[in-house]
Scaffold this active site. Structure first.
Site, PDB file in Angstrom:
ATOM      1  N   GLN A 128       0.828  -1.216   0.000  1.00 27.38           N
ATOM      2  CA  GLN A 128       0.000   0.000   0.000  1.00 27.38           C
ATOM      3  C   GLN A 128       0.862   1.266   0.000  1.00 27.38           C
ATOM      4  O   GLN A 128       0.420   2.324  -0.464  1.00 27.38           O
ATOM      5  CB  GLN A 128      -1.007  -0.044   1.155  1.00 27.38           C
ATOM      6  CG  GLN A 128      -2.014  -1.181   0.887  1.00 27.38           C
ATOM      7  CD  GLN A 128      -3.169  -1.282   1.850  1.00 27.38           C
ATOM      8  OE1 GLN A 128      -3.191  -0.614   2.874  1.00 27.38           O
ATOM      9  NE2 GLN A 128      -4.129  -2.135   1.535  1.00 27.38           N
ATOM     10  N   ASN A 147      -2.272  -2.523  13.564  1.00 31.46           N
ATOM     11  CA  ASN A 147      -1.113  -3.022  14.309  1.00 31.46           C
ATOM     12  C   ASN A 147      -0.266  -4.002  13.505  1.00 31.46           C
ATOM     13  O   ASN A 147      -0.801  -4.702  12.646  1.00 31.46           O
ATOM     14  CB  ASN A 147      -1.607  -3.719  15.586  1.00 31.46           C
ATOM     15  CG  ASN A 147      -2.014  -2.687  16.615  1.00 31.46           C
ATOM     16  OD1 ASN A 147      -1.365  -1.670  16.786  1.00 31.46           O
ATOM     17  ND2 ASN A 147      -3.125  -2.962  17.307  1.00 31.46           N
ATOM     18  N   ASP A 175      -3.753   5.797  23.273  1.00 26.49           N
ATOM     19  CA  ASP A 175      -3.060   5.557  24.543  1.00 26.49           C
ATOM     20  C   ASP A 175      -2.994   6.854  25.363  1.00 26.49           C
ATOM     21  O   ASP A 175      -3.170   6.854  26.577  1.00 26.49           O
ATOM     22  CB  ASP A 175      -1.644   5.031  24.261  1.00 26.49           C
ATOM     23  CG  ASP A 175      -1.673   3.875  23.284  1.00 26.49           C
ATOM     24  OD1 ASP A 175      -2.120   2.793  23.661  1.00 26.49           O
ATOM     25  OD2 ASP A 175      -1.292   4.082  22.113  1.00 26.49           O
ATOM     26  N   ARG A 178      -6.298   7.430  26.795  1.00 26.90           N
ATOM     27  CA  ARG A 178      -6.511   6.484  27.905  1.00 26.90           C
ATOM     28  C   ARG A 178      -5.816   6.976  29.166  1.00 26.90           C
ATOM     29  O   ARG A 178      -6.352   6.864  30.273  1.00 26.90           O
ATOM     30  CB  ARG A 178      -5.965   5.105  27.518  1.00 26.90           C
ATOM     31  CG  ARG A 178      -6.831   4.371  26.516  1.00 26.90           C
ATOM     32  CD  ARG A 178      -6.105   3.161  25.933  1.00 26.90           C
ATOM     33  NE  ARG A 178      -6.996   2.347  25.121  1.00 26.90           N
ATOM     34  CZ  ARG A 178      -6.593   1.401  24.290  1.00 26.90           C
ATOM     35  NH1 ARG A 178      -5.293   1.131  24.168  1.00 26.90           N
ATOM     36  NH2 ARG A 178      -7.462   0.707  23.595  1.00 26.90           N
ATOM     37  N   HIS A 203       3.155   1.551  20.372  1.00 29.26           N
ATOM     38  CA  HIS A 203       1.755   1.275  20.716  1.00 29.26           C
ATOM     39  C   HIS A 203       1.667  -0.213  21.064  1.00 29.26           C
ATOM     40  O   HIS A 203       1.212  -1.048  20.276  1.00 29.26           O
ATOM     41  CB  HIS A 203       0.822   1.622  19.546  1.00 29.26           C
ATOM     42  CG  HIS A 203      -0.587   1.151  19.800  1.00 29.26           C
ATOM     43  ND1 HIS A 203      -1.395   1.693  20.763  1.00 29.26           N
ATOM     44  CD2 HIS A 203      -1.315   0.164  19.231  1.00 29.26           C
ATOM     45  CE1 HIS A 203      -2.553   1.065  20.784  1.00 29.26           C
ATOM     46  NE2 HIS A 203      -2.526   0.130  19.867  1.00 29.26           N
TER      47      HIS A 203
HETATM   48  N1  LIG Z   1      -3.245   2.002  16.996  1.00 28.13           N
HETATM   49  C1  LIG Z   1      -4.301   1.809  17.762  1.00 28.13           C
HETATM   50  O1  LIG Z   1      -4.511   2.532  18.735  1.00 28.13           O
HETATM   51  C2  LIG Z   1      -5.285   0.700  17.471  1.00 28.13           C
HETATM   52  C3  LIG Z   1      -6.430   0.580  18.257  1.00 28.13           C
HETATM   53  C4  LIG Z   1      -7.354  -0.425  17.955  1.00 28.13           C
HETATM   54  C5  LIG Z   1      -7.115  -1.302  16.915  1.00 28.13           C
HETATM   55  N2  LIG Z   1      -5.995  -1.167  16.174  1.00 28.13           N
HETATM   56  C6  LIG Z   1      -5.734  -2.031  15.010  1.00 28.13           C
HETATM   57  O2  LIG Z   1      -6.505  -1.536  13.913  1.00 28.13           O
HETATM   58  C7  LIG Z   1      -6.699  -2.576  12.965  1.00 28.13           C
HETATM   59  C8  LIG Z   1      -8.164  -2.672  12.554  1.00 28.13           C
HETATM   60  O3  LIG Z   1      -8.958  -3.090  13.630  1.00 28.13           O
HETATM   61  P1  LIG Z   1     -10.484  -3.483  13.428  1.00 28.13           P
HETATM   62  O4  LIG Z   1     -10.994  -3.868  14.763  1.00 28.13           O
HETATM   63  O5  LIG Z   1     -11.189  -2.464  12.635  1.00 28.13           O
HETATM   64  O6  LIG Z   1     -10.325  -4.813  12.560  1.00 28.13           O
HETATM   65  P2  LIG Z   1     -11.388  -5.481  11.595  1.00 28.13           P
HETATM   66  O7  LIG Z   1     -10.913  -6.870  11.318  1.00 28.13           O
HETATM   67  O8  LIG Z   1     -12.783  -5.297  12.100  1.00 28.13           O
HETATM   68  O9  LIG Z   1     -11.229  -4.619  10.276  1.00 28.13           O
HETATM   69  C9  LIG Z   1     -10.094  -4.690   9.490  1.00 28.13           C
HETATM   70  C10 LIG Z   1     -10.564  -4.523   8.063  1.00 28.13           C
HETATM   71  O10 LIG Z   1      -9.403  -4.480   7.259  1.00 28.13           O
HETATM   72  C11 LIG Z   1      -9.708  -5.174   6.078  1.00 28.13           C
HETATM   73  N3  LIG Z   1      -8.480  -5.532   5.400  1.00 28.13           N
HETATM   74  C12 LIG Z   1      -7.702  -6.636   5.565  1.00 28.13           C
HETATM   75  N4  LIG Z   1      -6.669  -6.601   4.711  1.00 28.13           N
HETATM   76  C13 LIG Z   1      -6.786  -5.453   3.993  1.00 28.13           C
HETATM   77  C14 LIG Z   1      -6.044  -4.884   2.967  1.00 28.13           C
HETATM   78  N5  LIG Z   1      -4.955  -5.480   2.479  1.00 28.13           N
HETATM   79  N6  LIG Z   1      -6.455  -3.692   2.457  1.00 28.13           N
HETATM   80  C15 LIG Z   1      -7.568  -3.089   2.925  1.00 28.13           C
HETATM   81  N7  LIG Z   1      -8.324  -3.601   3.898  1.00 28.13           N
HETATM   82  C16 LIG Z   1      -7.939  -4.770   4.436  1.00 28.13           C
HETATM   83  C17 LIG Z   1     -10.550  -6.361   6.544  1.00 28.13           C
HETATM   84  O11 LIG Z   1     -11.287  -6.946   5.484  1.00 28.13           O
HETATM   85  C18 LIG Z   1     -11.425  -5.690   7.576  1.00 28.13           C
HETATM   86  O12 LIG Z   1     -12.623  -5.191   6.999  1.00 28.13           O
HETATM   87  C19 LIG Z   1      -6.166  -3.826  13.634  1.00 28.13           C
HETATM   88  O13 LIG Z   1      -4.842  -4.037  13.174  1.00 28.13           O
HETATM   89  C20 LIG Z   1      -6.145  -3.466  15.114  1.00 28.13           C
HETATM   90  O14 LIG Z   1      -5.224  -4.252  15.836  1.00 28.13           O
HETATM   91  C21 LIG Z   1      -5.076  -0.180  16.438  1.00 28.13           C
HETATM   92  O1  LIG Z   2      -3.700  -4.229  21.362  1.00 31.53           O
HETATM   93  C1  LIG Z   2      -4.452  -4.343  20.384  1.00 31.53           C
HETATM   94  O2  LIG Z   2      -4.241  -5.084  19.428  1.00 31.53           O
HETATM   95  C2  LIG Z   2      -5.702  -3.509  20.342  1.00 31.53           C
HETATM   96  C3  LIG Z   2      -5.466  -2.085  20.082  1.00 31.53           C
HETATM   97  O3  LIG Z   2      -4.212  -1.777  19.580  1.00 31.53           O
HETATM   98  C4  LIG Z   2      -5.780  -1.223  21.265  1.00 31.53           C
HETATM   99  O4  LIG Z   2      -4.874  -0.582  21.808  1.00 31.53           O
HETATM  100  O5  LIG Z   2      -6.952  -1.197  21.671  1.00 31.53           O
END
Ligand SMILES: NC(=O)c1ccc[n+]([C@@H]2O[C@H](COP(=O)([O-])OP(=O)(O)OC[C@H]3O[C@@H](n4cnc5c(N)ncnc54)[C@H](O)[C@@H]3O)[C@@H](O)[C@H]2O)c1
Ligand SMILES: O=C(O)C[C@H](O)C(=O)O
Length: 347
Positions: A128, A147, A175, A178, A203
């Protein structure tokens, strides 16, 4: 991206007549995406006067669900929403975007360590990166949420060398929020009266939530949070662990990772980056390290930053005591290991 804070009221109405900002959300059919796109369409990310066009990307198995999200966006009749592109074609998704929020990927499930999800995600971010580099608008601002967020952002940066490194960031604002929330709960004060906590590093559970410089607005003026909490043991123990483990606690409770708080924090991150941080307040952002605070250069590491005119700058000159130093170094070490692991997954 326009900065409405730079305009007089008359000019703000001129902004209304100007081009909408194109916002890409990858993984838009997922749970963060579903919480995030209505927030963007309501102006929570770019301000209440800024029209937007949403670009939503997901993968073919999620195409029908993505179409459903598009239908709901139309049904919600958001006045600021000037168009929706819902696609599984990465080129169409990236073309002309001014802001890219990279949520797509494989989420952590209960019992999984973040490292387990790395190999699934870094290859997505490598490919990407190329699409963004070739097709996004010049000066596109990128926020990586998926992540391992810091390392995905680093891979994106390394494989999109023509995007300025200052434009590639990752989300640690959740974070940060939080940490504000925990201090506000402990002191029974409103969360908006607490400011200048810091999230250092990754993170992940090695992040260092630091209240050494945080303050709380009281009737008697601004006071150090440390002084009001008056319990070093709690601040250096339970507080840190609660913030570090909050993502895991949400997964345990919901059987899904945090979504509404992640979406809201992503809006906070972009809003402050584009529109600026309030005077005297800093926020935490995962940014490309320049060696500040002796953090190794070349990592995407969370620092305290202020933002002005669409640019972030690391807050300089904060004192780091011995306790903090160890924590800053430990999370940097984890990021250095993640970087090596990410490259080994790619090779
Ligand atoms: N940084 C943060 O604070 C934080 C907080 C929460 C979650 N996250 C992360 O965010 C991400 C998404 O979480 P979620 O709960 O929405 O997950 P989710 O599984 O509900 O959604 C992820 C989406 O990404 C899509 N996807 C997969 N591969 C893809 C690609 N190559 N291109 C485009 N789309 C693609 C999936 O089909 C799905 O619809 C996870 O990696 C999660 O760990 C990060
Ligand atoms: O730790 C995780 O994978 C979930 C997410 O990043 C979060 O902080 O809620």
């Amino acid at each position: 991206v326009l900065n409405p804070r730079n305009f007089s009221p008359i000019a703000v109405s001129a902004v209304m007549a100007m081009d909408p900002v194109r916002v890409l959300v990858t993984g838009a059919a997922g749970q963060i995406g579903y919480a995030l796109v209505p927030m963007v369409a309501r102006g929570a990310m770019l301000g209440p006067d800024q029209p937007v066009i949403l670009h939503m990307l997901d993968i073919p198995p999620a195409a029908e669900a993505l179409e459903g999200v598009k239908m709901e966006l139309i049904d919600a009749a958001f006045p600021l929403l000037k168009g929706v592109v819902a696609t599984t074609d990465v080129v169409a998704a990236c073309t002309g975007v001014n802001v890219a929020v990279m949520v797509g990927g494989f989420p952590r499930k209960e019992g999984m360590e973040r490292k387990d999800v790395m190999s699934k995600n870094v290859s997505i971010y490598k490919s990407q990166a190329s699409a963004l580099e070739k097709h996004a608008a010049a000066n596109c601002k990128v926020l990586v949420v998926a992540n391992p967020a810091n390392t995905n952002a680093l891979i994106l940066k390394e494989f999109a060398p023509s995007i300025p490194e200052k434009n590639i960031t990752c989300l640690t604002r959740l974070d940060h929020n939080r940490a504000l929330g925990q201090i506000s709960e402990r002191l029974k004060v409103h969360v908006s009266d607490v400011r200048n906590v810091i999230i250092w590093g990754n993170h992940s559970s090695t992040q260092y939530p630091d209240v050494s410089h945080a303050t709380v607005k009281t009737q008697g003026g601004e006071k150090p949070a440390r002084e009001l909490v008056a319990n070093v043991e709690w601040l250096q123990g339970e507080f840190i662990q609660t913030v570090q483990q909050r993502g895991a606690a949400i997964i345990k409770a919901r059987k899904l990772s945090s979504a509404l708080s992640a979406a809201s924090s992503a809006c906070d991150h972009i809003r402050d980056w584009v529109l600026g941080t309030p005077e005297g307040t800093w926020v935490s952002m995962g940014v490309y390290s320049d060696g500040s605070y002796n953090v190794p250069a070349g990592l995407i590491y969370s620092f305290p930053v202020t933002c002005r005119d669409g640019e972030w700058s690391i807050v300089q000159g904060l004192t780091i005591d011995e306790f903090s130093r160890k924590k800053l170094d430990a999370t940097a070490e984890e990021l250095t290991e993640e970087k090596a692991l990410a490259y080994s997954c790619l090779s």
